[in-house]
Design a protein around this motif. Structure first.
Motif, PDB file in Angstrom:
ATOM      1  N   ARG A   3      39.628  37.352  32.932  1.00  0.00           N
ATOM      2  CA  ARG A   3      38.559  37.125  31.954  1.00  0.00           C
ATOM      3  C   ARG A   3      37.530  36.128  32.500  1.00  0.00           C
ATOM      4  O   ARG A   3      36.321  36.313  32.357  1.00  0.00           O
ATOM      5  CB  ARG A   3      39.123  36.544  30.654  1.00  0.00           C
ATOM      6  CG  ARG A   3      39.672  37.566  29.728  1.00  0.00           C
ATOM      7  CD  ARG A   3      40.079  36.858  28.447  1.00  0.00           C
ATOM      8  NE  ARG A   3      40.632  37.799  27.496  1.00  0.00           N
ATOM      9  CZ  ARG A   3      41.076  37.445  26.316  1.00  0.00           C
ATOM     10  NH1 ARG A   3      41.034  36.172  25.957  1.00  0.00           N
ATOM     11  NH2 ARG A   3      41.541  38.341  25.504  1.00  0.00           N
ATOM     12  N   ARG A   4      38.037  35.070  33.113  1.00  0.00           N
ATOM     13  CA  ARG A   4      37.106  34.072  33.674  1.00  0.00           C
ATOM     14  C   ARG A   4      36.275  34.697  34.777  1.00  0.00           C
ATOM     15  O   ARG A   4      35.078  34.449  34.865  1.00  0.00           O
ATOM     16  CB  ARG A   4      37.909  32.894  34.246  1.00  0.00           C
ATOM     17  CG  ARG A   4      38.424  31.962  33.212  1.00  0.00           C
ATOM     18  CD  ARG A   4      39.050  30.731  33.861  1.00  0.00           C
ATOM     19  NE  ARG A   4      39.849  30.002  32.914  1.00  0.00           N
ATOM     20  CZ  ARG A   4      40.986  29.376  33.183  1.00  0.00           C
ATOM     21  NH1 ARG A   4      41.453  29.387  34.429  1.00  0.00           N
ATOM     22  NH2 ARG A   4      41.640  28.725  32.271  1.00  0.00           N
ATOM     23  N   ALA A   5      36.899  35.491  35.638  1.00  0.00           N
ATOM     24  CA  ALA A   5      36.156  36.138  36.712  1.00  0.00           C
ATOM     25  C   ALA A   5      35.097  37.068  36.142  1.00  0.00           C
ATOM     26  O   ALA A   5      33.968  37.133  36.647  1.00  0.00           O
ATOM     27  CB  ALA A   5      37.115  36.896  37.628  1.00  0.00           C
ATOM     28  N   LEU A   6      35.445  37.825  35.096  1.00  0.00           N
ATOM     29  CA  LEU A   6      34.482  38.727  34.465  1.00  0.00           C
ATOM     30  C   LEU A   6      33.347  37.946  33.834  1.00  0.00           C
ATOM     31  O   LEU A   6      32.161  38.315  33.954  1.00  0.00           O
ATOM     32  CB  LEU A   6      35.196  39.583  33.415  1.00  0.00           C
ATOM     33  CG  LEU A   6      34.335  40.637  32.716  1.00  0.00           C
ATOM     34  CD1 LEU A   6      33.811  41.644  33.731  1.00  0.00           C
ATOM     35  CD2 LEU A   6      35.135  41.324  31.637  1.00  0.00           C
ATOM     36  N   ALA A   7      33.676  36.858  33.177  1.00  0.00           N
ATOM     37  CA  ALA A   7      32.630  36.039  32.551  1.00  0.00           C
ATOM     38  C   ALA A   7      31.693  35.447  33.610  1.00  0.00           C
ATOM     39  O   ALA A   7      30.461  35.391  33.429  1.00  0.00           O
ATOM     40  CB  ALA A   7      33.262  34.918  31.733  1.00  0.00           C
ATOM     41  N   MET A   8      32.261  35.015  34.755  1.00  0.00           N
ATOM     42  CA  MET A   8      31.441  34.470  35.822  1.00  0.00           C
ATOM     43  C   MET A   8      30.518  35.546  36.396  1.00  0.00           C
ATOM     44  O   MET A   8      29.362  35.286  36.718  1.00  0.00           O
ATOM     45  CB  MET A   8      32.319  33.903  36.946  1.00  0.00           C
ATOM     46  CG  MET A   8      33.118  32.678  36.504  1.00  0.00           C
ATOM     47  SD  MET A   8      32.088  31.276  36.123  1.00  0.00           S
ATOM     48  CE  MET A   8      31.814  30.638  37.748  1.00  0.00           C
ATOM     49  N   ALA A   9      31.051  36.781  36.525  1.00  0.00           N
ATOM     50  CA  ALA A   9      30.237  37.882  37.063  1.00  0.00           C
ATOM     51  C   ALA A   9      29.102  38.232  36.109  1.00  0.00           C
ATOM     52  O   ALA A   9      27.993  38.559  36.553  1.00  0.00           O
ATOM     53  CB  ALA A   9      31.121  39.090  37.335  1.00  0.00           C
ATOM     54  N   VAL A  10      29.358  38.195  34.821  1.00  0.00           N
ATOM     55  CA  VAL A  10      28.310  38.530  33.834  1.00  0.00           C
ATOM     56  C   VAL A  10      27.265  37.433  33.798  1.00  0.00           C
ATOM     57  O   VAL A  10      26.071  37.726  33.649  1.00  0.00           O
ATOM     58  CB  VAL A  10      28.961  38.745  32.435  1.00  0.00           C
ATOM     59  CG1 VAL A  10      27.903  38.832  31.356  1.00  0.00           C
ATOM     60  CG2 VAL A  10      29.834  39.991  32.426  1.00  0.00           C
ATOM     61  N   MET A  11      27.657  36.181  33.968  1.00  0.00           N
ATOM     62  CA  MET A  11      26.714  35.081  33.904  1.00  0.00           C
ATOM     63  C   MET A  11      25.762  35.074  35.096  1.00  0.00           C
ATOM     64  O   MET A  11      24.638  34.610  34.972  1.00  0.00           O
ATOM     65  CB  MET A  11      27.482  33.737  33.912  1.00  0.00           C
ATOM     66  CG  MET A  11      28.224  33.497  32.625  1.00  0.00           C
ATOM     67  SD  MET A  11      27.073  33.156  31.338  1.00  0.00           S
ATOM     68  CE  MET A  11      27.900  31.900  30.467  1.00  0.00           C
ATOM     69  N   GLN A  12      26.152  35.579  36.238  1.00  0.00           N
ATOM     70  CA  GLN A  12      25.282  35.506  37.407  1.00  0.00           C
ATOM     71  C   GLN A  12      24.278  36.589  37.452  1.00  0.00           C
ATOM     72  O   GLN A  12      24.072  37.575  37.097  1.00  0.00           O
ATOM     73  CB  GLN A  12      26.112  35.522  38.678  1.00  0.00           C
ATOM     74  CG  GLN A  12      26.860  34.233  38.834  1.00  0.00           C
ATOM     75  CD  GLN A  12      27.685  34.194  40.109  1.00  0.00           C
ATOM     76  OE1 GLN A  12      27.702  35.150  40.883  1.00  0.00           O
ATOM     77  NE2 GLN A  12      28.347  33.094  40.342  1.00  0.00           N
TER      78      GLN A  12
END
Length: 107
Positions: A98-107
């Motif tokens: 989830r954190r990795a997905l959130a980081m990918a969406v934020m960039q």
């Protein structure tokens, strides 16, 4: 030489062929032990002897059943601990994803 059997090594295993239990000459006639020469008393005596001989076997069987129950309970506890460990690991992996997905969406 005619040898009668003992409790551990009976002369025969057939209760009807075994010698009846008789009272000793030192006991008075008409005492309580005189009634054991009745057929029902002989049968019950034979059953009691057989039960006495089977007591160690029954105790061993009960002991093994108890050990089997303990082993199954321990095995179930080990499986439960392993399942909880895998569940925590899966939750950590899910949180990391989830954190990795959130980081990918934020960039």
């Amino acid at each position: 030489m005619n040898i009668t059997g003992t409790i551990d090594r009976p002369h025969t295993h057939d209760p009807k062929k075994q010698a009846p239990m008789t009272s000793s000459p030192s006991e008075p006639f008409g005492s309580a032990t005189h009634d054991v020469t009745i057929t029902g008393a002989n049968d019950s005596r034979q059953n009691r002897n057989r039960e006495m001989q089977l007591i160690p076997e029954a105790l061993a069987r009960a002991h093994m059943q108890e050990r089997r129950r303990e082993a199954e309970a321990e095995h179930q506890a080990v499986r439960l601990v392993a399942a909880r460990r895998m569940q925590r690991r899966a939750e950590r992996v899910s949180l990391r994803a989830r954190r990795a997905l959130a980081m990918a969406v934020m960039q």
